[in-house]
Design an enzyme around this catalytic site. Structure first.
Site, PDB file in Angstrom:
ATOM      1  CG  ASP A  41      -1.790  -1.214   1.320  1.00  0.00           C
ATOM      2  OD1 ASP A  41      -2.258  -1.688   0.281  1.00  0.00           O
ATOM      3  OD2 ASP A  41      -1.959  -1.713   2.446  1.00  0.00           O
TER       4      ASP A  41
ATOM      5  CE  LYS B 228       3.008  -2.502  -4.438  1.00  0.00           C
ATOM      6  NZ  LYS B 228       2.567  -2.177  -3.101  1.00  0.00           N
TER       7      LYS B 228
ATOM      8  NE  ARG C 125       7.133 -30.959  -5.569  1.00  0.00           N
ATOM      9  CZ  ARG C 125       8.179 -31.568  -5.056  1.00  0.00           C
ATOM     10  NH1 ARG C 125       9.172 -31.898  -5.813  1.00  0.00           N
ATOM     11  NH2 ARG C 125       8.229 -31.843  -3.766  1.00  0.00           N
TER      12      ARG C 125
ATOM     13  CD  GLN D 196       0.789  -8.791  -2.386  1.00  0.00           C
ATOM     14  OE1 GLN D 196       1.533  -9.447  -3.093  1.00  0.00           O
ATOM     15  NE2 GLN D 196      -0.453  -8.555  -2.738  1.00  0.00           N
TER      16      GLN D 196
ATOM     17  N   GLY E  51      -4.286  -4.482  -4.082  1.00  0.00           N
ATOM     18  CA  GLY E  51      -5.283  -3.482  -4.455  1.00  0.00           C
ATOM     19  C   GLY E  51      -4.536  -2.259  -4.929  1.00  0.00           C
ATOM     20  CG  HIS E  52      -1.784  -2.327  -7.445  1.00  0.00           C
ATOM     21  ND1 HIS E  52      -1.074  -3.147  -8.277  1.00  0.00           N
ATOM     22  CD2 HIS E  52      -1.287  -2.546  -6.205  1.00  0.00           C
ATOM     23  CE1 HIS E  52      -0.183  -3.834  -7.568  1.00  0.00           C
ATOM     24  NE2 HIS E  52      -0.304  -3.492  -6.311  1.00  0.00           N
TER      25      HIS E  52
HETATM   26  P1  IMP Z   1      -2.410 -12.718   2.052  1.00  0.00           P
HETATM   27  O1  IMP Z   1      -1.490 -12.162   1.022  1.00  0.00           O
HETATM   28  O2  IMP Z   1      -3.864 -12.496   1.728  1.00  0.00           O
HETATM   29  O3  IMP Z   1      -2.108 -14.143   2.387  1.00  0.00           O
HETATM   30  O4  IMP Z   1      -2.170 -11.902   3.411  1.00  0.00           O
HETATM   31  C1  IMP Z   1      -0.957 -11.988   4.142  1.00  0.00           C
HETATM   32  C2  IMP Z   1      -0.580 -10.631   4.715  1.00  0.00           C
HETATM   33  O5  IMP Z   1      -0.265  -9.749   3.645  1.00  0.00           O
HETATM   34  C3  IMP Z   1      -1.693  -9.930   5.487  1.00  0.00           C
HETATM   35  O6  IMP Z   1      -1.111  -9.195   6.543  1.00  0.00           O
HETATM   36  C4  IMP Z   1      -2.306  -9.000   4.483  1.00  0.00           C
HETATM   37  O7  IMP Z   1      -2.949  -7.897   5.090  1.00  0.00           O
HETATM   38  C5  IMP Z   1      -1.062  -8.574   3.735  1.00  0.00           C
HETATM   39  N1  IMP Z   1      -1.334  -8.153   2.362  1.00  0.00           N
HETATM   40  C6  IMP Z   1      -1.610  -8.919   1.291  1.00  0.00           C
HETATM   41  N2  IMP Z   1      -1.762  -8.176   0.190  1.00  0.00           N
HETATM   42  C7  IMP Z   1      -1.571  -6.907   0.558  1.00  0.00           C
HETATM   43  C8  IMP Z   1      -1.558  -5.665  -0.153  1.00  0.00           C
HETATM   44  O8  IMP Z   1      -1.738  -5.586  -1.372  1.00  0.00           O
HETATM   45  N3  IMP Z   1      -1.300  -4.553   0.597  1.00  0.00           N
HETATM   46  C9  IMP Z   1      -1.046  -4.613   1.911  1.00  0.00           C
HETATM   47  N4  IMP Z   1      -1.034  -5.738   2.615  1.00  0.00           N
HETATM   48  C10 IMP Z   1      -1.289  -6.882   1.946  1.00  0.00           C
END
Ligand code: IMP
Length: 431
Positions: free
Chosen positions: A13, A16, A142, A224, A40-41
């Site tokens: 967040d 990017k 796998r 991420q 979420g972009h």
């Molecule tokens: P997952 O990727 O849904 O398995 O979540 C694992 C961790 O990554 C959690 O703390 C989510 O809040 C965080 N996370 C996953 N995608 C994003 C993102 O796009 N922005 C911020 N945090 C994320």
């Protein structure tokens, strides 16, 4: 060669999407290399807001080759919804291509993610419940399905025969949830094979080889952030892929010798959604003020983001593991009205006074670490329409200089508001 990776250099967040969107204008090829619809972009163009989860925001430009790489995981329903919404808004998706090697998030991956999170009590990760962990687990174990499996009947049948019996036992006995028959899965795969068909790029090897040979400008789009990296983040409070710069090589199909720059995007402060340590987190009214002014609520889940001061120790760590060559700082305008701004320069162990100048990766000790801050004066003026570095207030320049000095790499892009126009680009890697 000017190929550039854009990575988040905090916990995601960081903004990017805005930076990739800006650079995409100058790129020929844009590749999303990891993650799935957990991302979420948000991109704002001419006051119109677009929210992307899986599709590279480069599709908003014409004539780019936009590629969803092998390192990603694709949730068919989300892809269908996102692509349809873009088409309905008049976006031409003929430039969008998907790697046949990308993995598929299947319905039971979502079920498992939800059940695991809901039953983990205080040990929950705080995932987005989009099935990311279970999809990557199956890929690494796998037991996964790849996009190309959908188009080879013999292969699909044998994959499902290999995967389903054990998966159904686990779903039934361990998760005590719905199982999936082979017929049901074949039906599902048939449906989405049709939906993906116009996008699947079986010629990706020749397309990317040609791009390299012709010295096309390639932009690698990370999702991420480095602190959520499966290997280098705050494990286990991480996502299940490699957002680091190196992930661009494995996730895109273009090796590391073809990457020139890695831009680490950081906010002028830090945010985090989900659980896990966050040493500079502010649980007071300052944190609340940052959240309100910065509108810090998740794009994917709507959750309020945890907010804290900029952490130079963490950023330095990201420079190393992410291979960062330069920084893009976003949301600096959130501080327009702050009397003073803090930057964390070290951590202090409250048990024995030990000072950490380098990021300690054992997160179990983070609860004993408190930030050591340097305090800088705010600029107390609206910088959101300033177009050049020289016009920035002296205190903003001092803040940026301090960040550069502490982190050790230059700041090349400064974002002073959500719109494309509200950006000061000191150096464009593609120019
Ligand atoms: P997952 O990727 O849904 O398995 O979540 C694992 C961790 O990554 C959690 O703390 C989510 O809040 C965080 N996370 C996953 N995608 C994003 C993102 O796009 N922005 C911020 N945090 C994320």
């Amino acid at each position: 060669m000017k190929n550039t990776v854009v990575v988040g250099a905090q916990w995601g967040d960081e903004g990017k999407a805005k930076i990739t969107d800006l650079l995409a204008e100058y790129a020929d090829v844009i590749i999303r290399y990891q993650g799935g619809c957990n991302a979420g972009h948000t991109v704002v163009v001419n006051n119109e807001t677009y929210k992307f989860h899986l599709i590279p925001s480069g599709v908003l430009y014409k004539n780019k080759f936009c590629f969803i790489g092998a390192g990603t995981v694709i949730h068919p329903e989300t892809f269908l919804k996102e692509s349809q919404e873009l088409i309905d808004r008049g976006v031409d998706l003929s430039c969008l291509k998907i790697s046949p090697l990308a993995s598929i998030t299947l319905p039971y991956h979502i079920d498992i993610d939800g059940i695991s999170e809901n039953s983990s009590g205080k040990n929950k990760i705080g995932t987005t419940k989009k099935g990311i962990g279970p999809t990557y687990s199956d890929k690494i174990g796998r037991h996964g399905l790849k996009i190309q499996d959908l188009y080879d009947e013999e292969l699909l049948n044998s994959r499902l025969d290999a995967i389903l019996p054990l998966k159904n036992k686990i779903l039934e006995k361990v998760y005590q949830t719905k199982t999936y028959s082979k017929e049901e899965m074949l039906e599902y795969c048939k449906k989405y094979a049709e939906i993906f068909k116009p996008y699947v790029c079986n010629e990706w090897v020749s397309e990317l080889s040609k791009a390299i040979k012709e010295d096309k400008k390639i932009l690698f789009e990370g999702a991420q952030g480095i602190m959520l990296d499966i290997d280098y983040g705050t494990y286990p409070f991480v996502t299940s892929s490699n957002p680091i710069g190196g992930g661009a090589a494995t996730g895109s199909g273009i090796g590391p010798t073809h990457i020139k720059n890695v831009i680490g995007v950081t906010k002028a402060y830090v945010t985090r959604v989900g659980e896990g340590p966050f040493i500079t987190e502010l649980t007071d009214e300052i944190g609340e003020k940052i959240r309100t002014i910065g509108a810090e609520f998740g794009t994917t889940t709507g959750r309020p983001r945890r907010c804290g001061w900029f952490d130079a120790v963490l950023s330095k760590y990201c420079v190393l593991v992410g291979g960062l060559t330069q920084m893009a700082i976003t949301k600096i305008d959130v501080f327009n009205n702050f009397d003073e701004i803090k930057i964390c320069v070290a951590y202090k162990d409250i048990r024995n006074g030990q000072i950490y100048k380098d990021y300690p990766t054992n997160i179990n000790i983070h609860k004993y670490l408190e930030p050591v801050y340097e305090t800088l004066k705010g600029w107390k003026s609206d910088i959101s329409n300033i177009k050049s570095f020289s016009d920035l207030p002296e205190n903003t320049k001092s803040y940026l200089k301090k960040v550069e000095e502490l982190v050790g790499i230059p700041v090349k892009i400064i974002s002073v508001g959500p719109d494309r126009e509200q950006t000061i680009i000191l150096e464009n890697p593609f120019k």
